[in-house]
Design a protein around this motif. Structure first.
Motif, PDB file in Angstrom:
ATOM      1  N   PHE A   4      61.661  57.343 -14.535  1.00 14.55           N
ATOM      2  CA  PHE A   4      62.195  56.013 -14.240  1.00 14.55           C
ATOM      3  C   PHE A   4      61.497  55.368 -13.048  1.00 14.55           C
ATOM      4  N   PHE A  22      70.360  60.737 -15.308  1.00 12.49           N
ATOM      5  CA  PHE A  22      69.252  60.559 -16.256  1.00 12.49           C
ATOM      6  C   PHE A  22      67.982  61.126 -15.618  1.00 12.49           C
ATOM      7  N   GLU A  23      67.375  62.068 -16.257  1.00 16.08           N
ATOM      8  CA  GLU A  23      66.180  62.669 -15.658  1.00 16.08           C
ATOM      9  C   GLU A  23      64.919  61.890 -15.994  1.00 16.08           C
ATOM     10  N   ALA A  25      63.182  58.782 -18.849  1.00 17.37           N
ATOM     11  CA  ALA A  25      63.508  57.709 -19.778  1.00 17.37           C
ATOM     12  C   ALA A  25      63.396  58.216 -21.217  1.00 17.37           C
ATOM     13  N   THR A  26      64.249  57.709 -22.068  1.00 21.13           N
ATOM     14  CA  THR A  26      64.146  58.046 -23.490  1.00 21.13           C
ATOM     15  C   THR A  26      62.968  57.250 -24.070  1.00 21.13           C
ATOM     16  N   GLY A  49      72.405  56.118 -30.096  1.00 24.26           N
ATOM     17  CA  GLY A  49      72.312  57.259 -29.201  1.00 24.26           C
ATOM     18  C   GLY A  49      70.944  57.444 -28.569  1.00 24.26           C
ATOM     19  N   GLY A  51      69.699  55.422 -26.268  1.00 26.12           N
ATOM     20  CA  GLY A  51      69.672  54.885 -24.907  1.00 26.12           C
ATOM     21  C   GLY A  51      69.262  53.428 -24.815  1.00 26.12           C
ATOM     22  N   LYS A  52      69.660  52.645 -25.818  1.00 25.77           N
ATOM     23  CA  LYS A  52      69.248  51.241 -25.831  1.00 25.77           C
ATOM     24  C   LYS A  52      69.896  50.437 -24.710  1.00 25.77           C
ATOM     25  N   ALA A  54      70.555  51.120 -21.591  1.00 23.91           N
ATOM     26  CA  ALA A  54      69.755  51.137 -20.367  1.00 23.91           C
ATOM     27  C   ALA A  54      68.385  50.488 -20.609  1.00 23.91           C
ATOM     28  N   GLU A  89      78.533  50.909 -19.382  1.00 17.87           N
ATOM     29  CA  GLU A  89      77.215  51.443 -19.009  1.00 17.87           C
ATOM     30  C   GLU A  89      76.511  50.509 -18.023  1.00 17.87           C
ATOM     31  N   ARG A 513      81.301  54.033 -33.804  1.00 15.10           N
ATOM     32  CA  ARG A 513      80.436  55.173 -33.995  1.00 15.10           C
ATOM     33  C   ARG A 513      81.029  56.274 -34.808  1.00 15.10           C
TER      34      ARG A 513
HETATM   35  P1  ADP Z   1      72.437  53.444 -28.023  1.00 14.99           P
HETATM   36  O1  ADP Z   1      72.827  52.086 -27.545  1.00 14.99           O
HETATM   37  O2  ADP Z   1      70.992  53.538 -28.362  1.00 14.99           O
HETATM   38  O3  ADP Z   1      73.312  53.940 -29.110  1.00 14.99           O
HETATM   39  P2  ADP Z   1      73.403  54.262 -25.455  1.00 14.99           P
HETATM   40  O4  ADP Z   1      72.716  53.280 -24.626  1.00 14.99           O
HETATM   41  O5  ADP Z   1      74.845  54.031 -25.746  1.00 14.99           O
HETATM   42  O6  ADP Z   1      72.625  54.463 -26.820  1.00 14.99           O
HETATM   43  O7  ADP Z   1      73.173  55.690 -24.795  1.00 14.99           O
HETATM   44  C1  ADP Z   1      73.692  56.850 -25.363  1.00 14.99           C
HETATM   45  C2  ADP Z   1      74.061  57.839 -24.273  1.00 14.99           C
HETATM   46  O8  ADP Z   1      72.906  58.356 -23.682  1.00 14.99           O
HETATM   47  C3  ADP Z   1      74.886  57.223 -23.166  1.00 14.99           C
HETATM   48  O9  ADP Z   1      75.913  58.136 -22.818  1.00 14.99           O
HETATM   49  C4  ADP Z   1      73.902  57.068 -22.050  1.00 14.99           C
HETATM   50  O10 ADP Z   1      74.543  57.156 -20.790  1.00 14.99           O
HETATM   51  C5  ADP Z   1      72.959  58.224 -22.278  1.00 14.99           C
HETATM   52  N1  ADP Z   1      71.604  57.957 -21.815  1.00 14.99           N
HETATM   53  C6  ADP Z   1      70.921  56.798 -21.876  1.00 14.99           C
HETATM   54  N2  ADP Z   1      69.691  56.938 -21.362  1.00 14.99           N
HETATM   55  C7  ADP Z   1      69.581  58.211 -20.957  1.00 14.99           C
HETATM   56  C8  ADP Z   1      68.545  58.970 -20.325  1.00 14.99           C
HETATM   57  N3  ADP Z   1      67.381  58.423 -20.042  1.00 14.99           N
HETATM   58  N4  ADP Z   1      68.785  60.265 -20.061  1.00 14.99           N
HETATM   59  C9  ADP Z   1      69.980  60.791 -20.357  1.00 14.99           C
HETATM   60  N5  ADP Z   1      70.999  60.159 -20.941  1.00 14.99           N
HETATM   61  C10 ADP Z   1      70.803  58.875 -21.239  1.00 14.99           C
END
Ligand code: ADP
Ligand code: MG
Length: 528
Positions: A4, A22-23, A25-26, A49, A51-52, A54, A89, A513
C-alpha cells in the motif's frame, strides 16, 4: 500484489490500512488505485470479496480534504446491506483522516437521514431509489460531486435500477470521475459505461477461489428420457463409494430405485411415504455401505447426516436454489472432496442459470459420458479390485484351476473373460421405464410493487423467451462469501420463505451475499 505504501497515499490513510491489518493490496486494488488516483474513468471487473471497496475508497479518501463541506463523492450500491457494508468500510478507512461518509438507503427513516445530512458528509453511499428520493426533496444536491462510483453495477441493473442510475448521473456535473465496478460485463453494463464514462481504463481480475470449495460441481444437459442412461453411465464411470441421487417426486424415487436395482446397482429409495422403520433400514444399509446409491427426495434427505458421501446427483433439478445448496452440501463434508452433478433438460437451462446466479457459482458443463467411458470406468474399478485381491493373498484354493486354464488358453483372454463376468454385463435398458417429470420452470421476478417499476435488464424480466437469467451472471468464485461452499450451509437453514425470491423482489433490501433465508426482516418495500 503491491504494498500500500507504493501508491503514495497520505500517512493518515496508510495508518488506517495498517490498523485494519491489510498487509498488501489485492489484485483489483493494485490495478485500480493508481488509475483512480489519476482521476481517470475506470471500469473494474472483479468478483465479490476481492476488496473493491478499498480499491475505490482509498483514492477517494486520499483526495478529499477534511475541511470539505459539500458532497464530493457519490457511491451507488444495489442494496441497503451493501450500502451499509461499504459505508462501514469507508468509515474505517477514513478514521484517521476524519472524512465524513453517510449511507442512504430505503427502509430507514428519511427524517433521520435528513438530520445526518446536516453534518455535511463528503461521501454519500446510497441505493439509487432512496437517493432519487432525497434529490427530489432537495435534501441531497449533486452539483459538487467530483467522483461517482457504481458498485456492483450488474446487480443494480439486474434489480431494475437502470433508469434511476441514468437520472442520477445526469444530475452530476460532467466534469467528474466515474468508476464502475461489476462482476460481469453484460451488454447493458457496456451501454451504461459508454453513456456515462469517458475513455475509461479497463481493469479486470481473473476470478480466483479464495478457498477452493471442495465440491466439484458440473451439469450435464440431457433430455428427460435419457436421464437414466446418463445416470448409469456416470455411476459406471465413477463408481461412487456412496452416492445420493435426488429425484423430484416420491414416484420418481420409487421408480428410479427400482430401475437401478434392475440394472444391478445396490440402490434403495428414501421418501416421506416410507414408515419410520423402513427409513431406518434404508439409512442403516446406506451408512454401512450395503447399498451405495441412495435415491431420495428433498424432504427425505433433509437433516440426513451421512459422512462419506462422495457423489450427489441431481437427477431432477430442484426448484429452489436453497435446495440445490442443501443437496450438494451432502457431499464434500469434513474436509473431503465431493462431486455434484446436475441433470438439466434443455428446457431447464434458464433455471440452472437462475440457480447459478443466486448461489453465485458458475456450474461448469460436462458432456454426457460416452458408453466407452462408462465401460472403461467400470473396467478400471474391476482391475483395481483384482489387484487389491492379489495383495490380500489367500488365493491358494483358486490357483490349481488357474494353472490348468493357463495351460490351455491365452492369459489375456482368460483375464478379459473373468473381468467381463466381474463387470457384470448389465442389460441395457429396454426394460427400464421412468414416468417423465415436467421440466422445472425458471422462477421469474414479480413486478416491483413498490413503484410500479418493472424489472428490467437481463435478469428476470417478464418474457418467456428464456433470455432471462444470463449465462455470464453465474460468476464463479466468491469463495466462502457466496455462501454455497462448505460451511456456508448453515445460512440456508431456514427454508421457509423462499428467501431469494423475496429478497430479489425487494429492490432496496436484498441481502446481498449469503442469500440467506434466515435473518430476514419484514419487507419494507426497499428503497421507497
Ligand atoms: P468486494 O467489494 O470486492 O466484494 P470488499 O471490499 O467488501 O470486497 O472486501 C472484502 C473483505 O476483504 C473486507 O472484509 C475487507 O476489509 C477485506 N479486504 C479488503 N482489502 C484487503 C486487503 N488488501 N487485505 C486484506 N483484507 C482486505
Ligand atoms: Mg463490494
Amino acid at each position: 500484489m503491491k504494498n500500500f505504501a507504493d501508491f503514495g497515499l497520505e500517512p493518515r490513510v496508510l495508518q488506517a490500512i495498517t490498523e485494519l491489518g491489510f498487509e498488501e493490496a489485492t489484485p483489483i486494488q493494485s490495478q485500480s488505485i493508481p488509475i483512480a488516483l489519476t482521476g481517470k474513468d475506470m471500469i473494474g471487473q472483479a468478483q465479490t470479496g476481492t476488496g473493491k471497496t478499498a480499491a475505490f475508497g482509498l483514492p477517494l479518501i486520499h483526495k478529499i480534504a477534511k475541511e470539505e463541506e459539500r458532497i464530493v463523492a457519490l457511491i451507488m450500491t444495489p442494496t441497503r446491506e451493501l450500502a451499509i457494508q461499504v459505508a462501514e468500510e469507508i468509515g474505517k478507512l477514513s478514521r484517521f483522516k476524519g472524512i465524513r461518509s453517510l449511507a442512504i438507503y430505503g427502509g430507514q427513516d428519511i427524517g433521520r437521514q435528513i438530520r445526518a445530512l446536516k453534518k455535511k458528509p463528503q461521501i454519500i453511499i446510497g441505493t439509487p431509489g432512496r437517493l432519487l428520493d432525497h434529490i427530489n426533496r432537495k435534501t441531497i444536491r449533486l452539483d459538487d460531486v467530483q467522483t461517482v462510483v457504481l458498485d456492483e453495477a450488474d446487480e443494480m441493473l439486474d434489480m431494475g435500477f437502470m433508469e434511476d442510475i441514468q437520472s442520477i448521473l445526469k444530475l452530476v456535473p460532467e466534469e467528474r470521475q466515474t468508476l464502475l465496478f461489476s462482476a460481469t460485463m453484460p451488454a447493458n453494463i457496456q451501454k451504461l459505461a459508454s453513456q456515462f464514462l469517458k475513455d475509461p481504463e479497463h481493469v479486470s481480475v481473473i476470478p480466483k477461489h479464495v478457498s477452493a470449495p471442495l465440491i466439484d460441481q458440473a451439469y450435464i444437459e440431457v433430455p428427460e428420457r435419457q436421464k437414466f442412461e446418463a445416470l448409469s453411465r456416470l455411476l459406471d464411470m465413477e463408481s461412487p463409494e456412496l452416492a445420493i441421487v435426488f429425484g423430484r417426486t416420491k414416484r420418481r424415487v420409487d421408480e428410479l430405485a427400482e430401475a437401478l436395482q434392475k440394472r444391478g446397482y445396490s440402490a434403495d429409495g428414501l421418501h416421506g411415504d416410507l414408515s419410520q422403520h423402513q427409513r431406518d433400514t434404508v439409512m442403516r444399509k446406506f451408512r454401512d455401505g450395503s447399498i451405495d446409491v441412495l435415491v431420495a427426495t428433498d424432504v427425505a434427505a433433509r437433516g440426513l447426516d451421512v459422512s462419506g458421501v462422495t457423489h450427489v446427483v441431481n437427477f431432477d433439478l430442484p426448484q429452489d436454489p436453497e435446495s440445490y445448496v442443501h443437496r450438494i452440501g451432502r457431499t464434500g463434508r469434513a474436509g473431503k472432496e465431493g462431486t455434484a452433478w446436475s441433470f438439466v433438460t434443455p428446457r431447464e437451462m434458464d433455471h440452472l442459470y437462475f440457480i447459478e446466479r443466486v448461489t453465485r457459482h458458475r456450474i461448469p458443463r460436462k458432456p454426457l459420458p460416452t458408453i466407452a467411458e462408462a465401460i472403461e470406468g467400470k473396467q478400471r474399478i474391476i482391475a483395481e479390485r483384482v489387484l487389491e485381491i492379489i495383495e490380500q493373498g489367500e488365493l491358494t484354493e483358486y490357483k490349481g484351476l488357474a494353472i490348468q486354464l493357463l495351460e490351455q488358453y491365452d492369459s489375456v483372454q482368460l483375464l478379459a473373460a473373468a473381468m467381463k463376468i466381474l463387470t457384470g454385463d448389465k442389460k441395457e435398458g429396454s426394460d427400464i421405464h421412468l414416468t417423465p417429470e415436467d421440466p422445472i420452470r425458471a422462477k421469474r421476478r414479480k413486478p416491483d410493487i413498490r413503484s410500479g417499476r418493472k424489472p428490467s435488464g437481463g435478469y428476470g424480466g417478464r418474457s418467456n423467451s428464456g433470455g432471462g437469467y444470463r449465462r455470464e451472471g453465474g460468476s464463479g468464485s466468491g469463495g466462502n462469501r457466496g455462501g454455497y461452499s462448505k460451511g456456508g450451509s448453515s445460512s440456508y437453514g431456514n427454508r421457509d420463505g423462499g428467501g431469494y425470491n423475496r429478497d430479489r423482489n425487494n429492490s432496496g433490501d436484498r441481502k446481498p451475499r449469503s442469500y440467506s433465508g434466515g435473518e430476514r426482516r419484514p419487507n419494507r418495500g426497499g428503497d421507497e
